[in-house]
Design an enzyme around this catalytic site. Structure first.
Site, short mmCIF file in Angstrom:
data_model
loop_
_atom_site.label_atom_id
_atom_site.label_comp_id
_atom_site.label_asym_id
_atom_site.label_seq_id
_atom_site.Cartn_x
_atom_site.Cartn_y
_atom_site.Cartn_z
N ASP A 176 43.86 0.42 41.55
CA ASP A 176 43.81 0.14 40.11
C ASP A 176 42.37 0.31 39.63
O ASP A 176 41.43 0.19 40.40
CB ASP A 176 44.30 -1.30 39.88
CG ASP A 176 44.48 -1.63 38.41
OD1 ASP A 176 45.63 -1.56 37.95
OD2 ASP A 176 43.48 -1.97 37.74
N ASP A 219 45.57 2.90 35.75
CA ASP A 219 44.67 2.91 34.59
C ASP A 219 43.39 3.70 34.83
O ASP A 219 42.46 3.65 34.03
CB ASP A 219 44.36 1.48 34.12
CG ASP A 219 44.23 0.48 35.27
OD1 ASP A 219 44.18 0.94 36.43
OD2 ASP A 219 44.18 -0.73 35.01
N HIS A 276 40.75 -1.62 37.73
CA HIS A 276 40.05 -2.90 37.70
C HIS A 276 39.94 -3.45 39.12
O HIS A 276 40.85 -3.25 39.93
CB HIS A 276 40.81 -3.90 36.83
CG HIS A 276 40.98 -3.45 35.41
ND1 HIS A 276 42.06 -2.70 35.01
CD2 HIS A 276 40.20 -3.64 34.32
CE1 HIS A 276 41.96 -2.45 33.71
NE2 HIS A 276 40.84 -3.00 33.27
N HIS A 331 45.24 -9.56 39.73
CA HIS A 331 44.17 -10.49 39.31
C HIS A 331 44.53 -11.95 39.58
O HIS A 331 43.74 -12.84 39.30
CB HIS A 331 43.85 -10.30 37.83
CG HIS A 331 43.27 -8.96 37.51
ND1 HIS A 331 42.12 -8.49 38.11
CD2 HIS A 331 43.69 -7.96 36.68
CE1 HIS A 331 41.86 -7.27 37.64
NE2 HIS A 331 42.79 -6.92 36.78
ZN LIG Z 1 43.92 -2.48 35.89
#
Ligand SMILES: [Zn+2]
Ligand SMILES: [Zn+2]
Lengths: 564, 439
Positions: free
Chosen positions: B151, B240, B153, B112
């Site tokens: 991932d 995740d 996200h 991120h």
């Molecule tokens: Zn993540």
């Protein structure tokens, strides 16, 4: 006085040491086929005309278990292994008497699948049919929950001479290594027990009733009685004997490389402030990787009898050995022959050495002495290159916290100690190449036996606490106790020290001079659902390898005494 | 005895003394049970698996990628330098042919973290993958790189860094941004005009299972990789998507992650998120390591795994197939899309506001890119953050054309030092990074 006896590949060294230093020493040939006779002969020789009442104890370092494993001369042991999810335990098969069962435990010690008693009973019946008498039982994560191993051991115990649950052999995490360690332990058990009982009985018949200790691979000792259940720890004690024998002669605050320069190999180890560095996991022997604690040692195929090879204009030494030096009737020129040519070694046939070195001189366009000098120089440089490589490997060892990485200690050697046959001739050149002070170990030819005699008892305990589940355990000690959620790592340490003292007492340590040491102390907050629910604590404590109390009066005398 | 079919390098840096806060998902305990599993399985003893010690990345490694405001030391901790350094360690080992594949099991994560860094976003400060990739380009002359972000996200940081780079293919597959942080990563986010189509996003509906993930890898990612022909494939290996993860809603599994790794065959993988620390991470990491090394992983199974219960609905399958079609179509039409984006403009502008959720900071950016047919294009970013800092940052891309390079210098030199606290120049053509401070 103390007896130290170290069985080597060709010779067995025995010493008697005491307040006056080296009282007596003897070298007898090792008869590998009759190790018992060799040991007994050594002990008899060293105690001749000595008042037995003046001898406090004897420490023995033998190749008994090592040789039996290497030569595959052991009665087969059975293994019952439960893996559960993860790598297929078939990959770690020890022999045909290796059975994989259901039942599993996870990393936190939770039972995932229960033991099936019927399945275990059926395996036991098969093993019994196959004539197996000793069985190891190992489960994945048994060091986090010993229940399955204990249950299986209970079920099969009536059918076998001995059953060895893996969690008692090692408290470290490493399932494949725990399998192999337990297997080796179960395999050498009968041999080790019979051998030492015979030694003890024979000595008693001769009126020599002294406590007997055995040397371990970590440079520590253990009372014979306590070693019966853990004979695996006596495997590969050889290299540690000479390291322990050199220890007293290293500067107090120093990072010392110990080099044992032999005929076939040069063995190296590292001392930090006179404490030997331990191997990160455990010894490796043949195809077995184990959790047997050992000194960090590094061996290269380079010694006085190594083959000299010429590759164009490049000299390389070793790793093969074709026999003794040509000066002693060997077939090919060796570094020892170079030393003969240079006149630094005598007592052999220099002419034969010269004959061996001459072709090298011709090929390089040098005269005989120059060629011998080049060979000798190359030998020293190869040894130093290997030492540097060893240090790099040690420093490359991964660490797992920021602090460790940033403040991570990097080993930087400050001096070198050499021992072994040709060691004395190497001092000056090794010093030139390394830029470090180099010295020989006094009385180096029996340093191994002196080290055996002077080593103190060592042991280790591992603790694991999960205050969320509410327990603390030390698998090897069969210790487990409930704890409250606010239990701290300080309290865990106190329990650890107590267990370590008990263990040290059991293995015959000198309780007045115990040097206990924290190897690992980790504490984690356990958070479930964004709330702190407990602590996860891991602690490892040891009595660190070193020399017995009062060793200094003995080693000072040895240092002052004439070289042997 | 076990032997790896592919020489595999691992860096394991659990940062046992670093946490965002005591009870934060990104805390000391996160990789503890993974370590237990890895140790107990004896993975580091396997022939062909080597553990390397993470080295520290240096400030220059970071400056190749980021503009850190006010400076690197204030936005990064030691563990960030180690985490990024761990990825670099493996990259070196790969280039020096000591390994054939590598997996950096490091924390803190990084995907991120964008080019401009004022603080911590989505648990990330520094983009480990980007730092590694730019190190590889600088040191070993690697050119084309594909980063596949798996991932849960959206990898919005990596996307931001490579938005204008036609030599980096960035594909992120993640839980639909309408249902999860950071709320971006839709199929129409395709990169800037100079690099249209080398950024691709594959949003997946909640409850996507093994079937859906592996479909996307096989039917969408692999064909695109085949065409892009990268020198290296990097996997941002977040964990995740697991059915037990506490902060997401997917139905992926340890077996699924291992399969994904086997099929994708990344040269280097870097751990990202994953917060089911007891029930998932030990098994997923075990599965990924075994798959990378080419060792049988069929016995890897986490507690509670039930393929039937985890199966995705036909409706989800349909949505994923549709999304896959869209993504492939965009990829195939990337040149047309790029031309359309460029139009007759000399410059392309973008205004954004960026939220640093962990640190509670708010940043606004005005970005100007020189539209260019020859290179990634000179880029300048005017940034204002409610931390009080204002910065002007100029990026000259690695393979900048003469005009873009000259413009970059002009931008840097002509920026008014009375209006900004910091004026940065990131000159990738000769690996120099300079700054001017407020007068
Ligand atoms: Zn993540
Ligand atoms: Zn350009």
């Amino acid at each position: 006085m103390i007896i130290g006896l170290d069985v080597g590949g060709t010779h067995t060294d025995v010493v008697l040491v005491g307040e006056n230093g080296l009282k007596r020493h003897a070298k007898i040939p090792t008869d590998t086929a009759a190790l018992f006779e060799t040991v007994l002969a050594g002990l008899e020789k060293i105690t001749e005309n000595i008042n037995i009442g003046d001898i406090s104890h004897a420490v023995l370092s033998t190749t008994l278990t090592t040789n039996a494993i290497v030569q595959n001369k052991l009665p087969p042991a059975g293994m019952i292994v439960s893996g559960g999810p993860g790598v297929n335990p078939e990959a770690f098969r020890t022999n045909q008497y290796y059975y994989i069962t259901s039942g599993s435990i996870d990393h936190s010690g939770r039972e995932i699948q229960p033991v099936d008693p019927d399945e275990i009973a059926a395996i036991a019946a098969k093993l019994k049919d196959q004539g197996i008498r000793n069985v190891g039982v190992v489960g994945k994560f048994s060091t986090r929950n010993t229940a399955h191993e204990t249950r299986i051991a209970e079920i099969i115990a009536p059918h076998f001479d001995n059953v060895f649950p893996g969690h008692k052999i090692s408290g470290h995490l490493n399932f494949p290594r725990r399998i192999h360690t337990t297997f080796l332990n179960a395999s050498v058990y009968p041999l080790h027990k019979t051998f030492f009982e015979a030694v003890k009985t024979s000595l008693e018949h001769k009126g020599i009733t002294i406590p007997i200790y055995v040397l371990k691979a970590d440079g520590g000792t253990m009372a014979f009685a306590a070693s019966i259940d853990f004979p695996g720890q006596t495997v590969l004690s050889g290299p540690s004997a000479s390291v322990m024998g050199s220890l007293a002669f290293a500067p107090e605050k120093a990072e010392t490389i110990v080099m044992d320069i032999g005929g076939t190999t040069t063995d190296m180890a590292v001392l930090i402030d006179r404490v030997p560095l331990l191997a990160p996991q455990g010894i490796e022997l043949g195809r077995y990787k184990t959790l047997i604690r050992a000194l960090h040692s590094y061996s290269i195929g380079l010694g006085g009898d190594s083959v000299i090879r010429l590759d164009g204009k490049e000299i390389t030494i070793g790793p093969e050995r074709n026999g003794p030096a040509m000066a002693y009737g060997g077939p090919t020129p060796t570094p020892t022959d170079a030393l003969f040519v240079l006149g630094r070694v005598t007592g052999g046939d220099r002419e034969k050495s010269a004959k061996g070195i001459q072709p090298i001189a011709d090929a390089l366009g040098l005269n005989l002495e120059q060629a011998a000098e080049a060979v000798f120089d190359r030998t020293c440089r190869q040894i130093m290159a290997a030492a540097r490589h060893m240090i790099e490997e040690i420093n490359r060892k991964p660490v797992y916290t920021i602090k460790e990485l940033l403040k991570g200690h990097q080993v930087k050697p400050t001096n070198i100690l050499v021992l072994g046959g040709p060691a004395g001739h190497f001092v000056e050149r090794l010093a030139d190449i390394s830029g470090l002070p180099v010295a020989t170990v006094p009385a180096w030819s029996v340093a191994n036996a002196v080290g055996t005699a002077l080593s103190r008892a060592t042991c280790e305990v591992s603790l694991f606490a999960d205050t969320q589940k509410g327990f603390i355990m030390a698998p090897e000690e069969s210790f487990s106790q409930p704890v409250k959620v606010n239990f701290t790592s300080q309290e865990a340490l106190q329990i650890g020290y107590q267990l370590l003292r008990q263990k040290a007492h059991k293995i015959g340590a000198d309780m007045d001079s115990l040097e206990m040491d924290v190897l690992e102390e980790l504490e984690f907050n356990m958070v479930r659902g964004f709330r702190m629910t407990g602590k996860n604590i891991r602690i490892k404590l040891q009595v660190k390898p070193g020399l017995i109390r009062n060793y200094k009066t003995i080693t000072d005398k040895i240092a002052a005494g004439a070289a042997i | 005895m076990l032997e790896a079919a592919y020489k595999t390098g691992l860096v394991f840096f659990p940062a046992f003394d670093w946490a965002i806060s005591d009870t934060h998902p990104e805390r000391e305990e996160r990789l503890l049970y993974t370590q237990d599993q890895v140790f107990e399985e004896g993975l580091f003893d396997i022939d062909g698996i080597t553990e390397f010690k993470a080295e520290l990345a240096d400030v220059r490694d970071v400056r190749r990628v980021h503009f850190c405001v006010p400076d690197e030391e204030r936005v990064m901790t030691e563990s960030h330098f180690i985490s990024a350094g761990g990825a670099i360690t493996l990259a070196k080992a790969l280039m020096e042919k000591r390994i054939e594949r590598g997996f950096a099991l490091v924390r803190p994560p990084g995907h991120h973290a964008m080019r401009m860094v004022h603080g911590n976003r989505g648990f990330c400060n520094v983009n480990n993958e980007a730092v590694m990739v730019e190190f590889l380009r600088q040191t070993y002359g690697i050119d084309r790189v594909a980063i596949i972000d798996t991932d849960c996200h959206h990898g919005d940081g990596t996307q931001d860094i490579y938005w204008h780079d036609p030599d980096t293919l960035f594909i992120s597959m993640h839980q639909d941004g309408r249902t999860l942080y950071p709320g971006s990563g839709f199929t129409d986010e395709l990169g800037g005009p100079n690099a249209a189509g080398t950024t691709l996003n594959i949003p997946l509906p909640p409850h996507t299972s093994e079937e859906g993930f592996l479909f996307v890898i096989r039917e969408v990612v692999l064909p695109i990789l085949e065409e892009f022909k990268p020198d290296l494939i990097i996997n941002s290996a977040g964990q995740d998507n697991h059915f037990t993860d506490p902060i997401t809603n997917m139905h992926f599994s340890a077996q699924g992650y291992a399969d994904l790794t086997r099929i994708l065959k990344p040269d280097l993988a870097v751990l990202e998120g994953g917060y089911s620390i007891e029930g998932a991470l030990p098994y997923i990491n075990l599965g990924i390591i075994l798959a990378m090394a080419g060792i049988d992983y069929s016995h890897v199974r986490e507690p509670g795994y039930d393929l039937e219960k985890l199966r995705q609905s036909p409706q989800i399958t349909k949505i994923i197939e549709e999304t896959g079609k869209t993504v492939l179509q965009n990829w195939r039409q990337r040149e047309i899309i790029g031309r359309h984006m460029k139009g007759f403009n000399k410059f392309a502008e973008r205004r954004r506001s960026i939220f640093y959720d962990t640190d509670g900071l708010h940043e606004t950016q005005a970005e100007t890119l020189r539209v260019c047919d020859e290179c990634g294009g000179a880029l300048k970013i005017a940034s204002r953050c409610d931390s009080g800092f204002q910065a002007m940052a100029v990026h000259i891309p690695r393979k900048a054309c003469k005009s873009c390079k000259e413009l970059g210098f002009t931008w840097y030199e002509s920026a008014d030092a009375r209006s900004y606290d910091f004026i940065f120049l990131q000159n990738r053509t000769d690996d120099t990074y300079v700054e001017r401070k407020r007068r």
